[in-house]
Scaffold this active site. Sequence first.
Site, PDB file in Angstrom:
ATOM      1  N   SER A 136       0.855  -1.189   0.000  1.00  0.00           N
ATOM      2  CA  SER A 136       0.000   0.000   0.000  1.00  0.00           C
ATOM      3  C   SER A 136       0.891   1.238   0.000  1.00  0.00           C
ATOM      4  CB  SER A 136      -0.884   0.006   1.261  1.00  0.00           C
ATOM      5  OG  SER A 136      -1.517   1.252   1.457  1.00  0.00           O
ATOM      6  N   TYR A 149      -2.637  -1.405  10.348  1.00  0.00           N
ATOM      7  CA  TYR A 149      -2.712  -1.648   8.909  1.00  0.00           C
ATOM      8  C   TYR A 149      -1.455  -1.153   8.205  1.00  0.00           C
ATOM      9  CZ  TYR A 149      -4.145  -1.303   4.045  1.00  0.00           C
ATOM     10  OH  TYR A 149      -4.194  -1.408   2.678  1.00  0.00           O
TER      11      TYR A 149
END
Length: 256
Positions: A136, A149
């Site tokens: 990400s 995350y």
Amino acid sequence: VALITGASSGIGAAFAEALAAQGLDLILVARWEDKLRALAKQLNELHSRRVEVVTADLGAAGSAAKVHAAAEALGMRVDILINNAGFGTAGTFIKQDAERERQEVLLNAAAVVDMTHAFLPAMVGRGHGGIINVASVASFQPLPYMAVYAATKAFVMSFSQGVRGEVRGKGVKVLALCPGPVDTPFFEATGNKKLRSTVPKATLMSAESVVKDALRAFKAGRSVAVPGIANKLMTSRVRFVPRDLLSAMTALVMKR
């Protein structure tokens, strides 16, 4: 043959569609058997490829070995592994459910290691293959209110580059895919109804466009792919911002 985890929706399903269209046979892995079978039927009808389904919770111990055994039983040699399965939690860290966040670490990070252990040795032995690990843009910076995350995705980035260094010259590609915000059910799955509103609409990409960029980068043998011009600019600039300042600035956005 490509094996795709988290294939039932979003980026995983987009990978499945794109690779089937390119003539690959597929093994689709996720927890949701009904969704996988519906997608497998659709891809088989559209592209006349063999599409097999393996249901697994990759956050559970031993799951990667079971998926590998299932692929062997199907007689399908995996040439491309796409580690896409994962989820995010959002909100103040101390208010998050500890077990939920532990599962997030297991699926987003540990499962990537387990699946790579399961399938990489055969690729190296054949001198051919590749792995795409979905990280990400959060890999590049601390992310208050999504601290766990972002940390798991930073792990995926570092792990991918480390393994890539080890297999250099052995015929195996390793790519860390670092998308920014993607128009998938990811936001709603975090349980935070306000999360999507923190994302500027201009930066929201489709899963199909992310996969297109990823496969182009993979074919070129690149180590990292950051789809989208806005995301490329952001990830290049954060390197020059002090980490404390970056964390404070991000916190202001994410707290909304």
